[in-house]
Motif scaffolding. Sequence first.
Motif, PDB file in Angstrom:
ATOM      1  N   MET A   1     -24.603 -33.689 -46.767  1.00 44.76           N
ATOM      2  CA  MET A   1     -25.421 -33.728 -45.548  1.00 44.76           C
ATOM      3  C   MET A   1     -24.622 -34.317 -44.386  1.00 44.76           C
ATOM      4  O   MET A   1     -24.812 -33.964 -43.237  1.00 44.76           O
ATOM      5  CB  MET A   1     -26.657 -34.596 -45.762  1.00 44.76           C
ATOM      6  N   MET A   2     -23.729 -35.248 -44.703  1.00 53.86           N
ATOM      7  CA  MET A   2     -22.932 -35.849 -43.645  1.00 53.86           C
ATOM      8  C   MET A   2     -21.807 -34.918 -43.192  1.00 53.86           C
ATOM      9  O   MET A   2     -21.592 -34.727 -42.007  1.00 53.86           O
ATOM     10  CB  MET A   2     -22.290 -37.163 -44.149  1.00 53.86           C
ATOM     11  N   PHE A   3     -21.095 -34.365 -44.160  1.00 55.85           N
ATOM     12  CA  PHE A   3     -19.801 -33.769 -43.821  1.00 55.85           C
ATOM     13  C   PHE A   3     -19.749 -32.247 -43.855  1.00 55.85           C
ATOM     14  O   PHE A   3     -18.683 -31.679 -43.629  1.00 55.85           O
ATOM     15  CB  PHE A   3     -18.711 -34.329 -44.739  1.00 55.85           C
ATOM     16  N   ALA A   4     -20.833 -31.565 -44.170  1.00 55.05           N
ATOM     17  CA  ALA A   4     -20.781 -30.107 -44.075  1.00 55.05           C
ATOM     18  C   ALA A   4     -20.551 -29.766 -42.612  1.00 55.05           C
ATOM     19  O   ALA A   4     -21.156 -30.364 -41.725  1.00 55.05           O
ATOM     20  CB  ALA A   4     -22.083 -29.499 -44.565  1.00 55.05           C
ATOM     21  N   ARG A   5     -19.648 -28.846 -42.341  1.00 49.79           N
ATOM     22  CA  ARG A   5     -19.385 -28.446 -40.955  1.00 49.79           C
ATOM     23  C   ARG A   5     -19.621 -26.951 -40.840  1.00 49.79           C
ATOM     24  O   ARG A   5     -18.963 -26.162 -41.499  1.00 49.79           O
ATOM     25  CB  ARG A   5     -17.931 -28.756 -40.563  1.00 49.79           C
TER      26      ARG A   5
ATOM     27  N   PHE B   1     -24.363 -18.996 -39.243  1.00 54.05           N
ATOM     28  CA  PHE B   1     -23.537 -20.198 -39.348  1.00 54.05           C
ATOM     29  C   PHE B   1     -23.066 -20.353 -40.782  1.00 54.05           C
ATOM     30  O   PHE B   1     -23.822 -20.129 -41.719  1.00 54.05           O
ATOM     31  CB  PHE B   1     -24.318 -21.424 -38.890  1.00 54.05           C
ATOM     32  N   PHE B   2     -21.824 -20.740 -40.918  1.00 52.77           N
ATOM     33  CA  PHE B   2     -21.236 -20.785 -42.251  1.00 52.77           C
ATOM     34  C   PHE B   2     -20.544 -22.119 -42.489  1.00 52.77           C
ATOM     35  O   PHE B   2     -19.804 -22.622 -41.642  1.00 52.77           O
ATOM     36  CB  PHE B   2     -20.214 -19.648 -42.386  1.00 52.77           C
ATOM     37  N   ALA B   3     -20.805 -22.714 -43.642  1.00 53.38           N
ATOM     38  CA  ALA B   3     -20.095 -23.949 -43.996  1.00 53.38           C
ATOM     39  C   ALA B   3     -19.560 -23.831 -45.404  1.00 53.38           C
ATOM     40  O   ALA B   3     -20.230 -23.304 -46.291  1.00 53.38           O
ATOM     41  CB  ALA B   3     -21.029 -25.146 -43.897  1.00 53.38           C
ATOM     42  N   ARG B   4     -18.362 -24.311 -45.585  1.00 53.44           N
ATOM     43  CA  ARG B   4     -17.786 -24.329 -46.918  1.00 53.44           C
ATOM     44  C   ARG B   4     -17.673 -25.779 -47.367  1.00 53.44           C
ATOM     45  O   ARG B   4     -17.207 -26.641 -46.608  1.00 53.44           O
ATOM     46  CB  ARG B   4     -16.391 -23.718 -46.894  1.00 53.44           C
TER      47      ARG B   4
ATOM     48  N   ILE C   1     -33.779 -22.521 -36.808  1.00 53.77           N
ATOM     49  CA  ILE C   1     -33.660 -21.432 -35.840  1.00 53.77           C
ATOM     50  C   ILE C   1     -32.403 -20.589 -36.057  1.00 53.77           C
ATOM     51  O   ILE C   1     -32.158 -19.660 -35.317  1.00 53.77           O
ATOM     52  CB  ILE C   1     -33.660 -21.956 -34.382  1.00 53.77           C
ATOM     53  N   GLN C   2     -31.610 -20.960 -37.025  1.00 47.32           N
ATOM     54  CA  GLN C   2     -30.373 -20.189 -37.196  1.00 47.32           C
ATOM     55  C   GLN C   2     -30.153 -19.809 -38.659  1.00 47.32           C
ATOM     56  O   GLN C   2     -30.333 -20.619 -39.550  1.00 47.32           O
ATOM     57  CB  GLN C   2     -29.174 -21.015 -36.694  1.00 47.32           C
ATOM     58  N   PRO C   3     -29.777 -18.537 -38.922  1.00 48.09           N
ATOM     59  CA  PRO C   3     -29.443 -18.165 -40.290  1.00 48.09           C
ATOM     60  C   PRO C   3     -28.136 -18.856 -40.681  1.00 48.09           C
ATOM     61  O   PRO C   3     -27.231 -18.975 -39.852  1.00 48.09           O
ATOM     62  CB  PRO C   3     -29.258 -16.656 -40.221  1.00 48.09           C
ATOM     63  N   PHE C   4     -28.057 -19.352 -41.898  1.00 44.24           N
ATOM     64  CA  PHE C   4     -26.796 -19.981 -42.296  1.00 44.24           C
ATOM     65  C   PHE C   4     -26.514 -19.808 -43.771  1.00 44.24           C
ATOM     66  O   PHE C   4     -27.400 -19.490 -44.561  1.00 44.24           O
ATOM     67  CB  PHE C   4     -26.798 -21.466 -41.915  1.00 44.24           C
ATOM     68  N   VAL C   5     -25.246 -20.000 -44.099  1.00 41.83           N
ATOM     69  CA  VAL C   5     -24.803 -19.935 -45.491  1.00 41.83           C
ATOM     70  C   VAL C   5     -24.068 -21.222 -45.794  1.00 41.83           C
ATOM     71  O   VAL C   5     -23.173 -21.621 -45.046  1.00 41.83           O
ATOM     72  CB  VAL C   5     -23.839 -18.744 -45.702  1.00 41.83           C
ATOM     73  N   LEU C   6     -24.478 -21.895 -46.846  1.00 41.74           N
ATOM     74  CA  LEU C   6     -23.776 -23.104 -47.288  1.00 41.74           C
ATOM     75  C   LEU C   6     -23.083 -22.741 -48.585  1.00 41.74           C
ATOM     76  O   LEU C   6     -23.725 -22.540 -49.613  1.00 41.74           O
ATOM     77  CB  LEU C   6     -24.778 -24.240 -47.496  1.00 41.74           C
ATOM     78  N   PHE C   7     -21.777 -22.631 -48.511  1.00 42.71           N
ATOM     79  CA  PHE C   7     -21.029 -22.082 -49.644  1.00 42.71           C
ATOM     80  C   PHE C   7     -20.279 -23.186 -50.371  1.00 42.71           C
ATOM     81  O   PHE C   7     -19.417 -23.855 -49.798  1.00 42.71           O
ATOM     82  CB  PHE C   7     -20.059 -21.005 -49.129  1.00 42.71           C
TER      83      PHE C   7
ATOM     84  N   MET D   1     -26.722 -29.231 -28.222  1.00 47.12           N
ATOM     85  CA  MET D   1     -27.196 -28.167 -29.111  1.00 47.12           C
ATOM     86  C   MET D   1     -26.047 -27.613 -29.953  1.00 47.12           C
ATOM     87  O   MET D   1     -26.155 -27.445 -31.159  1.00 47.12           O
ATOM     88  CB  MET D   1     -27.815 -27.023 -28.293  1.00 47.12           C
ATOM     89  N   GLY D   2     -24.927 -27.342 -29.293  1.00 48.57           N
ATOM     90  CA  GLY D   2     -23.777 -26.758 -29.989  1.00 48.57           C
ATOM     91  C   GLY D   2     -23.268 -27.673 -31.097  1.00 48.57           C
ATOM     92  O   GLY D   2     -22.968 -27.228 -32.201  1.00 48.57           O
ATOM     93  N   PHE D   3     -23.191 -28.956 -30.817  1.00 49.18           N
ATOM     94  CA  PHE D   3     -22.728 -29.906 -31.825  1.00 49.18           C
ATOM     95  C   PHE D   3     -23.761 -30.040 -32.947  1.00 49.18           C
ATOM     96  O   PHE D   3     -23.420 -30.101 -34.115  1.00 49.18           O
ATOM     97  CB  PHE D   3     -22.484 -31.286 -31.191  1.00 49.18           C
ATOM     98  N   TYR D   4     -25.018 -30.082 -32.567  1.00 42.67           N
ATOM     99  CA  TYR D   4     -26.051 -30.274 -33.582  1.00 42.67           C
ATOM    100  C   TYR D   4     -26.090 -29.103 -34.553  1.00 42.67           C
ATOM    101  O   TYR D   4     -26.178 -29.287 -35.765  1.00 42.67           O
ATOM    102  CB  TYR D   4     -27.417 -30.469 -32.914  1.00 42.67           C
ATOM    103  N   ARG D   5     -26.019 -27.894 -34.006  1.00 44.30           N
ATOM    104  CA  ARG D   5     -26.062 -26.693 -34.852  1.00 44.30           C
ATOM    105  C   ARG D   5     -24.949 -26.677 -35.883  1.00 44.30           C
ATOM    106  O   ARG D   5     -25.047 -26.037 -36.919  1.00 44.30           O
ATOM    107  CB  ARG D   5     -25.871 -25.450 -33.989  1.00 44.30           C
ATOM    108  N   ARG D   6     -23.851 -27.328 -35.583  1.00 44.59           N
ATOM    109  CA  ARG D   6     -22.711 -27.312 -36.497  1.00 44.59           C
ATOM    110  C   ARG D   6     -22.705 -28.519 -37.429  1.00 44.59           C
ATOM    111  O   ARG D   6     -21.733 -28.771 -38.121  1.00 44.59           O
ATOM    112  CB  ARG D   6     -21.426 -27.262 -35.675  1.00 44.59           C
TER     113      ARG D   6
END
Lengths: 309, 499
Positions: free
Chosen positions: A137-141, A150-153, A174-180, B94-99
């Motif tokens: 939760m902290m470090f996923a980017r 949005f994609f995070a590995r 509000i955004q589709p994302f993939v947590l891989f 917003m941009g930072f939060y989304r990421r």
Amino acid sequence: MQPLLLDADIFYLYDGSLEGLLSAVFLAFDSKENPSDILVEEGLQYSLLGSYQSVSTDLDHAERVMTGIVSTLGARCYEEVRSVYLSDEDHKGGVILRFLQYAFKHGRHSLLHLAHPAVNEFKEMLLRVTNEAHFIMMFARFAELEGGVFFARVEPRANVVPIVMEHFAERFNIQPFVLFDRAHQLAGVFDTSSWWLVDTRRLDVTFPDNSRSEEGFQSLWQTFFDTIAIEERHNPVCQRNFMPKRFWGTLCEQIPPELRKRRPSTETPSQAAKRAARLTGTVAAHGEIAGQGHDAQAGPCALEAGSCP
Amino acid sequence: MELLDKLTILADAAKYDVACTSCGVSRSAEKGKLGATTNAGICHSFSADGRCITLLKVLMSNVCSYDCAYCVNRARNDVPRATLSPRELAELTMGFYRRNYIEGLFLSSGVLRTPDYTTERMCESIRLLREHYGFRGYIHAKAIPGTSDELLVRLGTLVDRMSVNIEFPSAHSLKMLAPEKNRASVLGSLRFIHDGIKENYQDKRLSTTKRTRFVPAGQSTQMIVGASPESDYHILNLSASLYRSFELRRVFFSAYVPVNENPLSPLVREAPLLREHRLYQADWLMRFYQFDVSEIIDEDHPFLDLLIDPKCNWALNHIDHFPIEINKASYDMLLRVPGIGVRGVQRVWAARRERRLDFDDLRRLNISLKRARHFITCNGRFSEGIVFDPSSIYRTLANDAHRRHCKGVTAGQLSLFEDYETGPQKAQEQTAPLVTAAMTVAACSRHMSGSCGAPGSLAENMGISTTVLAKNNTSATVTGFWEEEATRRRENTHAALIA
Ligand code: SF4
């Protein structure tokens, strides 16, 4: 964990699923046997001394164990068992079994018997899993891909994607994302209304490139990250204590400056005030830098997902 | 100017603000809006100084019409200036939060023309972010003292936490170092926000969700340590009374980092990080360990011991309460054992109902025995090799601390983990002090020779006569006390270092 294997040692083997594990627990209670451990069958190193018994997954049995836990020990306890199951450690099956044996005997209160070895090793393992979830939760980017996904590995040390998906799905609704999770080959996918898990072991998926604004946000973040540190308090040991190095590979702010795509062009006010002399040294780093190393580390990490076996 | 350049300037200008926390309010997500908050807060990164990054900490503008001696942004400094437009600020957040870079925004600002004008622009930025962009993450806004009540209300309903910086422990120092600010208006704002929170909370006509809408995560304040001559005694008593009268969530301390060359701003060569750390430990004792400020510090010893933490210090001064028997002691007494944190006490409390605990059990419960073993017995017995004698305990503990500093490990962070149980979630409430061997020794010797915080030299730097200070400092014989204290400390330090 067992230094010497005795002839009498019985090992239960299961297929690696939660249902399989619970079926094995059921069998242990049902047969009044006391297996030394419950292990995943696949890839197991057999030893000549133990006796191995493969337990077939039985949904009915698994469900009975589940309801048993919920009714005598509480729903929360079942969740804890499920979380421990997500651990990467080999002996989690045995840990869960010993805990349940103890807990069924002593009732709900046994959850507080923290000094008892069976409870203690269970709680400790649980803590390691929940800590790992918290790290994610902290470090996923996340990086925005072309098309707005949005994609995070991540590469956690426990299979925690299932327990963190709810957290991300709520805040990022509000955004589709993939947590891989590359380590466990599991992806959590969210399409702005619900989320599900995808086993990527047998998938050959390709992701699009990063969106056009992505680079910009990454370099804004890197700049912010570098700027916010107070030079006079420089303390890398402390930084690593809180943010272990194993996560740095997926953190875009930890990409060394020379590998980044863009560099800040102005100096900060306090730099201006204090570091005039040192600036001459850093000018060299402001030059044109190609970002190949960057790609490999955290940028379009999505591409790597495509080449999964 | 490019956004990247603005961000560089404005983050740089904001970095000395300590309060980077995102806790205190839990707000669930809402369909179609970005963001949620968790009560414990989440850190997202740790900068090179080891401090947590949880919020996008920027100034709206570093243009400032005030001229505070300790600040980079003061009017007379020739530094690049920038101002973020509401739109830029919103898009950045917003941009930072989304990421998943941040939990939200921490917005502060230099004084653009007047406090009211500035606050109005801050409100405008935050309103855009909340209403137009639908942002539901955490927002912490810094209120500028002297802002009108009406604007404070407007700001307070948009944000989660508000803070008004008290800046210096005494009104006198504030006047010397920040001539445009005044203590009365700072306290006035704190009181106004406090009353607003209370009123809002008690207003039964509002539904429960609306009831906590005004500054739901409470307010905090911050003061600079080491730039003015006040003692730890003064500082801790002030923060105790701030907690009491304004129910602040936090009082933050910030070790003064000298940024300006100026005859008015005191000449501190290094930030007093260890002192700051000890103040935080003392603060922790007051908030989580039911210590009264009078138990931590008294007028006769107005500075915290730098070599051992305040909890150890208390235990050594009350050695007749010890050793305590782990299997019998009351909950409150367990809380007072050095080295055992709140969660440790809870674990012991739960576990000892099932069985009598011995030292192995304690280890199994993850109780760090390093300090605790000097003060406890299990089933009537001490841990092996313990000599229960205050002066030898003091030597051992101080020596441990010294060795830790030598290794370059941050004493501060470590002991916070062992002692005060700030897990990763709570860590953001804590700044990260840097302590090296050199630092400790420097801090101690500076402490002893009286060049930092000691009335003499500082008073000269600030152009205040020592008599004024003496009056101000509650103790009439500041210098006399100081020498005694210095001797005591020197002896202690020597004893510890030689041993
Ligand atoms: S008001 Fe004082 S402290 Fe605040 S930005 Fe202006 S000069 Fe700095």
